[in-house]
Design a protein around this motif. Structure first.
Motif, short mmCIF file in Angstrom:
data_model
loop_
_atom_site.label_atom_id
_atom_site.label_comp_id
_atom_site.label_asym_id
_atom_site.label_seq_id
_atom_site.Cartn_x
_atom_site.Cartn_y
_atom_site.Cartn_z
N ASP A 137 -10.69 6.38 -0.06
CA ASP A 137 -10.40 5.07 -0.64
C ASP A 137 -9.22 4.37 0.01
OD1 ASP A 137 -12.48 5.15 -2.69
OD2 ASP A 137 -11.36 6.87 -3.40
N GLY A 138 -9.27 4.32 1.35
CA GLY A 138 -8.28 3.56 2.08
C GLY A 138 -7.23 4.43 2.73
N LEU A 139 -7.03 4.22 4.03
CA LEU A 139 -6.01 4.96 4.76
C LEU A 139 -4.65 4.68 4.14
CD1 LEU A 139 -5.95 6.79 7.28
CD2 LEU A 139 -5.35 4.77 8.62
N GLY A 140 -3.98 5.74 3.71
CA GLY A 140 -2.69 5.60 3.04
C GLY A 140 -2.79 5.23 1.58
N SER B 4 -17.65 7.02 1.20
CA SER B 4 -17.68 5.84 0.34
C SER B 4 -16.24 5.42 0.06
CB SER B 4 -18.42 6.12 -0.96
OG SER B 4 -17.74 7.12 -1.71
N MET B 5 -16.05 4.14 -0.10
CA MET B 5 -14.72 3.59 -0.37
C MET B 5 -14.82 2.61 -1.53
SD MET B 5 -12.29 1.33 2.18
CE MET B 5 -10.73 0.63 1.61
N CYS B 6 -14.06 2.84 -2.57
CA CYS B 6 -13.97 1.90 -3.68
C CYS B 6 -12.81 0.94 -3.40
CB CYS B 6 -13.75 2.63 -4.99
SG CYS B 6 -15.23 3.44 -5.61
N ASP C 243 -6.30 -4.30 2.04
CA ASP C 243 -5.78 -4.58 3.39
C ASP C 243 -5.97 -3.40 4.35
OD1 ASP C 243 -4.94 -7.12 2.62
OD2 ASP C 243 -2.98 -6.39 1.93
N SER C 244 -6.51 -2.29 3.85
CA SER C 244 -6.64 -1.09 4.69
C SER C 244 -8.05 -0.92 5.24
CB SER C 244 -6.28 0.16 3.87
OG SER C 244 -7.27 0.43 2.88
N LEU C 245 -8.95 -1.86 4.97
CA LEU C 245 -10.36 -1.65 5.29
C LEU C 245 -10.59 -1.39 6.78
CD1 LEU C 245 -13.30 -1.49 4.51
CD2 LEU C 245 -13.41 -4.00 4.49
N ARG C 246 -10.05 -2.24 7.64
CA ARG C 246 -10.30 -2.07 9.08
C ARG C 246 -9.76 -0.74 9.58
NH1 ARG C 246 -8.46 -6.18 14.00
NH2 ARG C 246 -9.90 -5.33 15.58
N ASP C 247 -8.55 -0.43 9.23
CA ASP C 247 -7.96 0.84 9.68
C ASP C 247 -8.73 2.03 9.14
OD1 ASP C 247 -6.00 -0.51 11.08
OD2 ASP C 247 -4.49 -0.33 9.50
N THR C 248 -9.22 1.90 7.91
CA THR C 248 -9.98 2.98 7.30
C THR C 248 -11.29 3.23 8.05
OG1 THR C 248 -9.04 2.54 5.11
CG2 THR C 248 -11.12 3.76 5.19
N VAL C 249 -12.01 2.17 8.36
CA VAL C 249 -13.27 2.31 9.09
C VAL C 249 -13.03 2.99 10.43
CG1 VAL C 249 -15.14 1.06 10.24
CG2 VAL C 249 -14.38 0.34 7.97
#
Length: 480
Positions: free
Chosen positions: A208-211, A243-245, A252-258
Motif C-alpha cells: 500500500d505505497g512505498l514508505g 494490490s494497493m489500496c 503521492d507514492s503511486l509512481r514510485d510504488t509501481v
C-alpha cells in the motif's frame, strides 16, 4: 463416420445449465465450459468413438455444433471406430448451479491490524472452523464440480493445518488459483509444500505505497516483510501479483510504488480505493479519496505509466487497465450497449453468476463485500445444508438473481439518466448502506459517467501513448 469427444473434455452439466462440454485437465481446465441447448447436446452424446454416427439424424444446431467442436480440436473423427470414451468423460450433472471458482477465507484470524479489512479480522469478529469442517467443505466443492479455489483469510498461513487443506484440495483435483496473504509468515518451506502437493498458485500480496505500507497494515515492518516475500516468490517461480489500496496518505507514492514492484518482479498491480465497509468505516472520513480526487491521481499517473514503459500490468480501479509493455488499454466502467439486447434483464453483477465467497465461519456469500455488513448473517451456513442445495434456493441465490431492472426500480432518478446504459449501477456493494441496502448507486462509477467519461480517459491515455511512441522515447521500440 465415427466421432469421439477428445480428452481432456467431458460431458458435464449443472442445475439450470445441464448441457455442457468441459475440459477436465490441462491448459483449458479453467476456461468456462461450452454450454449449449438440449437438442445439439443430445446429438453430441453419440460421439462415443464406438458408434457409426448418422449426421442426417442430427438437428441442424447439432451438426453446426459438431463441426465447430471438430474445427476446434475438441471432437475427433475417423472412418473406422475410435477408442471408447474414458469413464470420466461420460455425462454427469452436478447438484448445484455452475460455479467456476470460489474465494474461501479459511480463517478469520490475522496477525496484522489492517485499517480497511472487509471482514474486520483485527477485531476477530469471525471464527476459524476446525479442520474436519474444512475437509467437509472441500468435499462439497468437489461434489458441485468446482475446480478452482482461491484462498484468503484473515491470514491463511496462520493455520497450522494449512497443508492438510491443501492436500484435500489436491486429492479432489481442485486447483488453488490465488493465495491472498500478507506474506509475513511465508517461507521457502511453504512454497516447497505447495509444489509437493502439485499446487502452483499465484500469490497476491498487498503493498500500500512505498514508505506507506505499514500504516494501513497496522504493523511496523510490514513493508520490509512484503519486500522479502516478493523476492522469495520471484526466486521460486510462482506468479506474483500485488494490490494497493489508495487513500489520502499514499496517493503521492503511486509512481514510485509501481516502479518498485516492477523491479521486484511483480507481474500486475491492482490499485483501488478501500470500500467503505468493515474496519475502513472508522477511517474513511479522514482518509478516503473523493471520486474526483481519485480520478485526479489516476489521470496524472496514466501519463507516467507510459513514460515509464508500462512496467507491469496495471488496473486503476474501473478507470483504466493496461498490460505490461502494451499500448492497448480498456475502461472497465464503460459498458458497450447492444441495441438488440435488453440489458436491464441481465444480472446486476455478472461475476456473481459464476463465482462465490465462503466466509471464515462457512457462510455462502455472493462476494466478500457482503461479509461484514448488515446482511452478513442472513447468508446460509454450508455446514447446515449442502452447498449445492444452497446455490439453488437460499438468500445467497436471491442476491445473485438480482437484475439491473431491480436497481432501476429502486433508483427512479437513474432510469432517466443518459448514462444508465454505460453505468448500469456500478458495483453492488461499493456504497452499500448501513442497513444493508445494496440497490444504491456506486458513487465513483456514477461520478465517472457524469463528470469524466470515456473520452477524458482516452484523451489522457492517447496523449501519453503518442508521446511514448515518439522517436525521442528510448522504450518505444520495444513496445508492441
Amino acid at each position: 463416420m465415427y466421432y469421439r469427444l477428445k480428452p481432456p473434455y467431458a460431458f458435464r452439466g449443472w442445475k439450470k445449465l445441464p448441457f455442457a462440454v468441459q475440459a477436465q485437465y490441462g491448459p483449458q481446465k479453467h476456461v468456462l465450459p461450452i454450454f449449449m441447448e438440449k437438442a445439439p447436446f443430445l446429438d453430441l452424446l453419440s460421439c462415443s468413438g464406438e458408434e457409426d454416427v448418422d449426421l442426417s439424424a442430427f438437428s441442424q444446431k447439432g451438426r453446426q455444433t459438431l463441426e465447430k467442436l471438430a474445427a476446434d480440436g475438441i471432437i475427433e473423427q475417423s472412418p473406422s471406430p475410435l477408442p471408447p470414451l474414458e469413464s470420466w468423460q461420460h455425462y454427469h450433472v452436478f447438484p448445484s448451479r455452475y460455479l467456476s471458482s470460489v474465494l474461501w477465507s479459511i480463517t478469520g484470524r490475522c496477525n496484522f491490524r489492517c485499517r480497511h479489512c472487509l471482514v474486520s479480522a483485527p477485531d476477530a469478529r469471525h471464527p476459524q472452523l476446525p479442520l474436519s469442517d474444512c475437509l467437509r467443505i472441500v468435499e462439497e466443492f468437489a461434489e458441485c464440480g468446482i475446480r478452482h479455489v482461491d484462498i484468503s483469510g484473515g491470514e491463511p498461513l496462520l493455520r497450522s493445518d494449512f497443508e492438510e487443506i491443501v492436500k484435500a484440495l489436491t486429492s479432489h483435483e481442485i486447483d488453488i488459483g490465488v493465495i491472498f496473504t500478507n506474506a509475513s509468515l511465508m517461507t521457502e518451506g511453504t512454497l516447497e509444500m505447495l509444489k509437493r502437493n502439485r499446487q502452483f498458485p499465484a500469490f497476491q500480496l498487498s503493498f500500500d505505497g512505498l514508505g506507506c505500507h505499514d500504516w494501513l497494515r497496522g504493523v511496523d515492518g510490514a513493508e520490509e516483510e512484503a519486500d522479502k516475500a516478493f523476492r522469495l516468490l520471484g526466486r521460486s517461480g510462482f506468479p506474483v501479483l500485488a494490490s494497493m489500496c489508495i487513500h489520502r496518505g499514499n496517493r503521492d507514492s503511486l509512481r514510485d510504488t509501481v516502479n518498485h514492484l516492477a523491479g521486484l518482479g511483480v507481474q500486475s498491480l491492482r490499485v483501488s480505493a478501500p470500500q467503505n465497509l468493515g474496519s475502513w468505516q472508522q477511517y474513511s472520513r479522514e482518509y478516503a479519496l473523493t471520486p474526483g480526487e481519485l480520478w485526479t491521481v489516476f489521470r496524472e499517473y496514466i501519463g507516467r505509466y507510459f513514460e515509464d514503459g508500462m512496467p507491469l500490468d496495471i488496473e486503476l480501479g474501473g478507470f483504466f487497465q493496461c498490460k505490461k509493455g502494451k499500448t492497448d488499454y480498456s475502461i472497465r466502467y464503460e459498458h458497450s450497449s447492444d441495441a438488440a439486447v435488453d440489458w436491464s434483464r441481465c444480472p446486476y453483477c455478472q461475476t456473481m453468476q459464476h463465482q462465490a465467497y465462503i466466509s471464515p465461519e462457512g457462510r455462502l456469500i455472493p462476494c466478500m463485500g457482503f461479509a461484514d455488513t448488515a446482511l452478513g448473517e442472513r447468508f446460509p451456513d454450508i455446514l447446515g445444508q449442502h452447498l449445492g442445495v444452497l446455490t439453488l434456493d437460499s438468500f445467497y441465490r436471491d442476491i445473485t438473481e438480482t437484475k439491473i431492472a431491480d436497481y432501476i426500480a429502486a433508483n427512479p432518478e437513474c432510469a432517466s439518466c443518459e448514462h444508465l446504459a454505460g453505468c448500469r449501477g456500478g458495483c453492488m456493494v461499493e456504497d452499500m448502506s448501513a442497513d444493508g441496502d445494496f440497490l444504491v448507486p456506486d458513487r465513483t462509477c456514477c461520478y465517472f459517467h457524469k463528470y469524466i467519461g470515456e473520452d477524458a480517459v482516452r484523451a489522457a491515455a492517447d496523449r501519453a501513448i503518442e508521446k511514448f511512441r515518439s522517436p525521442s522515447c528510448p522504450d518505444a521500440a520495444s513496445a508492441e
